[in-house]
Design a protein around this motif. Structure first.
Motif, PDB file in Angstrom:
ATOM      1  N   GLY A 236      38.670 -90.959  29.727  1.00  0.00           N
ATOM      2  CA  GLY A 236      39.642 -90.617  30.744  1.00  0.00           C
ATOM      3  C   GLY A 236      40.167 -89.211  30.524  1.00  0.00           C
ATOM      4  N   ALA A 237      39.440 -88.226  31.036  1.00  0.00           N
ATOM      5  CA  ALA A 237      39.851 -86.830  30.890  1.00  0.00           C
ATOM      6  C   ALA A 237      40.335 -86.233  32.197  1.00  0.00           C
ATOM      7  CB  ALA A 237      38.697 -85.995  30.325  1.00  0.00           C
ATOM      8  N   SER A 238      39.830 -86.749  33.334  1.00  0.00           N
ATOM      9  CA  SER A 238      40.334 -86.310  34.634  1.00  0.00           C
ATOM     10  C   SER A 238      41.761 -86.814  34.805  1.00  0.00           C
ATOM     11  CB  SER A 238      39.443 -86.872  35.739  1.00  0.00           C
ATOM     12  OG  SER A 238      39.810 -86.364  36.999  1.00  0.00           O
ATOM     13  N   PRO A 239      42.649 -86.033  35.420  1.00  0.00           N
ATOM     14  CA  PRO A 239      44.054 -86.451  35.528  1.00  0.00           C
ATOM     15  C   PRO A 239      44.215 -87.824  36.158  1.00  0.00           C
ATOM     16  CG  PRO A 239      43.807 -84.167  36.207  1.00  0.00           C
ATOM     17  CD  PRO A 239      42.421 -84.705  36.034  1.00  0.00           C
ATOM     18  N   TYR A 248      39.510 -95.250  38.384  1.00  0.00           N
ATOM     19  CA  TYR A 248      38.245 -95.444  37.687  1.00  0.00           C
ATOM     20  C   TYR A 248      38.329 -95.191  36.189  1.00  0.00           C
ATOM     21  CZ  TYR A 248      37.168 -95.174  42.565  1.00  0.00           C
ATOM     22  OH  TYR A 248      37.192 -95.394  43.923  1.00  0.00           O
ATOM     23  N   LEU A 249      39.430 -94.570  35.735  1.00  0.00           N
ATOM     24  CA  LEU A 249      39.580 -94.273  34.314  1.00  0.00           C
ATOM     25  C   LEU A 249      40.753 -95.014  33.675  1.00  0.00           C
ATOM     26  CD1 LEU A 249      38.928 -90.426  34.526  1.00  0.00           C
ATOM     27  CD2 LEU A 249      37.262 -92.271  34.201  1.00  0.00           C
ATOM     28  N   ALA A 250      41.728 -95.448  34.468  1.00  0.00           N
ATOM     29  CA  ALA A 250      42.859 -96.208  33.937  1.00  0.00           C
ATOM     30  C   ALA A 250      42.759 -97.690  34.283  1.00  0.00           C
ATOM     31  CB  ALA A 250      44.178 -95.638  34.463  1.00  0.00           C
ATOM     32  N   ILE A 251      42.493 -98.009  35.552  1.00  0.00           N
ATOM     33  CA  ILE A 251      42.492 -99.403  36.012  1.00  0.00           C
ATOM     34  C   ILE A 251      41.132-100.070  35.831  1.00  0.00           C
ATOM     35  CG2 ILE A 251      42.900-100.915  37.980  1.00  0.00           C
ATOM     36  CD1 ILE A 251      45.416 -99.588  36.827  1.00  0.00           C
ATOM     37  N   MET A 284      34.021 -90.030  34.665  1.00  0.00           N
ATOM     38  CA  MET A 284      33.993 -89.599  36.064  1.00  0.00           C
ATOM     39  C   MET A 284      34.973 -88.447  36.234  1.00  0.00           C
ATOM     40  SD  MET A 284      34.802 -91.826  39.494  1.00  0.00           S
ATOM     41  CE  MET A 284      34.557 -91.155  41.145  1.00  0.00           C
ATOM     42  N   SER A 285      34.548 -87.419  36.942  1.00  0.00           N
ATOM     43  CA  SER A 285      35.423 -86.285  37.241  1.00  0.00           C
ATOM     44  C   SER A 285      34.674 -85.349  38.172  1.00  0.00           C
ATOM     45  CB  SER A 285      35.848 -85.571  35.956  1.00  0.00           C
ATOM     46  OG  SER A 285      36.878 -84.649  36.226  1.00  0.00           O
TER      47      SER A 285
END
Length: 542
Positions: A236-239, A248-251, A284-285
């Motif tokens: 999870g690097a994209s804000p 897509y990176l937190a949930i 994803m970013s």
């Protein structure tokens, strides 16, 4: 807050009957993890300046989420109240999202780059009850900014400061209570769960409303398309305050019962180090992140054999970048297109990425339909460019307080404002925004084609082509470029290069501007409206 999700009712029966809306929330998936894998690592949080990351199992994350939920109730947050949090990719972000769902509150993440002008509008428009900020981040005093805003926020009941040292610190207000959870009504599948403001590619933000059903219909279709499962370790690097990061990176990792690894400040060499250490498998970013990692690998940084899939959204991916990523990192880069209003609409499957990601933005996910129309609303055949319309399960349930701006017709078709064409296999290609069309002397200029050609030049890191007003031709063409380190590129270089590629001379840009960095939204989307304004100013001063 009194929400009015006007685009919900027309779809309820159909979406539930066809199985796209499963009547589940994030709490269902969180509880499954607590039952099946409570000691599995849920979150690994890397923070700038810290030598070691914080690791939380699903059980440990649950304990913190419960404390935060109790704390929110204690400071007066109830069902449908808006909790605004301006946080980087920290564990507190993920915990707040889960805690809001736990008590039926509405999550409203906002980007860390926003300042008083944007924040005063967003917090007042959404009638936010709580505002959570870091004390400091990237050498900026968020606490001082937020305290200075308080007189202008009549709806706000509580400021909360992460890493603060006063009575309103995150630790004192939201982590200190270990009494049993007070009565709370968890989020329901058709409640507004997320309020997220559009990121500003075209001007004034609008408050996009999503329910759990709209969000999760998309996440399920997305994970199936990308082949993601519970064994994933997701970077999870994209804000996370943008829908890409939030969804897509937190949930999504919680939906998968997988692991998310948080990086709060993007730096490609550190990202690759984290990828190796944590055995990251997916992220994803925007394409910028892939380009940065490719450059780092070319300069000696090692990659990792586990890191095999990346999904790029935000702008068309130059084919040369897809080839570089495969060659340098053995990384499969899949294209995608979406909006805050819909999530990921089209995605290229990994098995066809090398063939399709460079020439398309993917095909629609299950539960989503797309069509391309002429100005009269007639559907166009494959290969013809027109206005792109979307409808389906993941479509938002309206703009907060602005139903007149929902841009959705009686049949549920949402006008995206993008231009696109569909190929014979159903893959779409975004050709720009409706306002991005450049017509010079009656000739449509192939903006995307020119951008892709210029991007292949070895000196160029990024490129955008826009029109600017001209009395004789109506419009002329300006190319904006950002260069790789220690490179140069002149107008003469551009002309010679395009000549060598045998591009039609009528398509050559008449102007070249070299920028240190392209104007972007926080999620990496190019802000062409700013470039058009710059090009117009150059023309006016000429």
């Amino acid at each position: 807050m009194n929400f009015d999700p006007v685009l919900l009712a027309p779809r309820l029966a159909e979406m539930k009957a066809n199985g796209h809306w499963r009547d589940e929330t994030i709490l269902d998936h969180f509880q499954r993890a607590l039952r099946d894998c409570p000691e599995k690592t849920a979150v690994v949080a890397y923070r700038d300046g810290s030598t070691e990351p914080l690791r939380l199992s699903y059980r440990e994350l649950h304990n913190r989420v419960d404390r935060i939920a109790r704390g929110l109730i204690r400071i007066g947050v109830g069902n449908s109240d808006v909790v605004t949090y301006q946080l980087p990719n920290w564990w507190e972000f993920v915990s707040l999202a889960l805690a809001c769902a736990r008590i039926g509150a509405v999550s409203n993440p906002v980007m860390p780059i926003f300042r008083q002008h944007e924040l005063n509008f967003m917090l007042n428009f959404g009638e936010s009850k709580v505002f959570v900020v870091p004390k400091r981040y990237r050498n900026f005093d968020y606490e001082g900014m937020a305290r200075g805003m308080l007189p202008n926020l009549p709806h706000l009941k509580q400021l909360v400061v992460v890493d603060g040292d006063g009575p309103d610190s995150f630790e004192n207000l939201l982590l200190s209570d270990d009494t049993p959870l007070l009565a709370a009504t968890p989020i329901a599948p058709d409640d507004v769960a997320l309020l997220m403001y559009t990121s500003g590619t075209t001007g004034e933000p609008k408050g996009v409303m999503h329910t759990s059903n709209t969000l999760f219909s998309n996440l399920h279709a997305y994970k199936d398309r990308m082949g993601l499962g519970g064994s994933e370790v997701i970077l999870g690097a994209s804000p996370m305050a943008h829908l890409t990061g939030y969804g897509y990176l937190a949930i999504l990792p919680v939906v998968l019962n997988a692991t998310t690894v948080l990086q709060d400040i993007w730096e490609p060499r550190r990202a690759l180090s984290i990828i190796r250490a944590e055995r990251v498998s997916f992220s994803m970013s925007s394409a910028t992140f892939v380009a940065d990692m490719c450059n780092a690998v070319e300069n000696g940084e090692a990659t990792a054999p586990t890191f095999t899939r990346f999904n790029c959204a935000g702008a068309p991916i130059p084919p040369i970048l897809i080839e570089r990523a495969r060659k340098l990192m053995n990384l499969t880069v899949c294209s995608a297109w979406g909006m805050t209003e819909n999530g990921a609409v089209t995605v290229t499957e990994p098995e066809r990425a090398m063939e399709k990601s460079g020439c398309s933005d993917g095909r629609p996910l299950p539960g989503i339909e797309v069509k391309v129309c002429d100005p009269m609303g007639n559907s166009l055949p494959p290969g013809y460019t027109g206005d792109l319309f979307v409808r389906g399960a993941s479509q938002f349930v309206g703009y907060l307080k602005r139903p007149d701006m929902n841009n959705t017709d009686a049949d549920g078709w949402f006008n995206t404002g993008d231009l696109a064409y569909i190929d014979t296999e159903g893959y779409i290609r975004i050709n720009g925004r409706t306002k991005d069309v450049v017509i010079r002397g009656g000739e449509n200029i192939p903006v995307v084609e020119i951008e892709n050609l210029l991007y292949k030049h070895p000196s160029i890191a990024s490129v955008a082509v826009v029109g600017f007003p001209d009395k004789r031709f109506g419009e002329r063409v300006c190319a904006f470029v950002a260069l790789k380190q220690d490179q140069s590129f002149s107008f003469e270089d551009m002309t010679e290069y395009l000549n060598g590629l045998q591009l039609t001379k009528q398509y050559f840009p008449e102007r070249l501007e070299v920028l240190e960095q392209m104007p972007q939204t926080p999620s990496g989307k190019l802000q062409k409206f700013k470039l058009r304004d710059m090009a117009k100013a150059f023309a006016d001063s000429a």
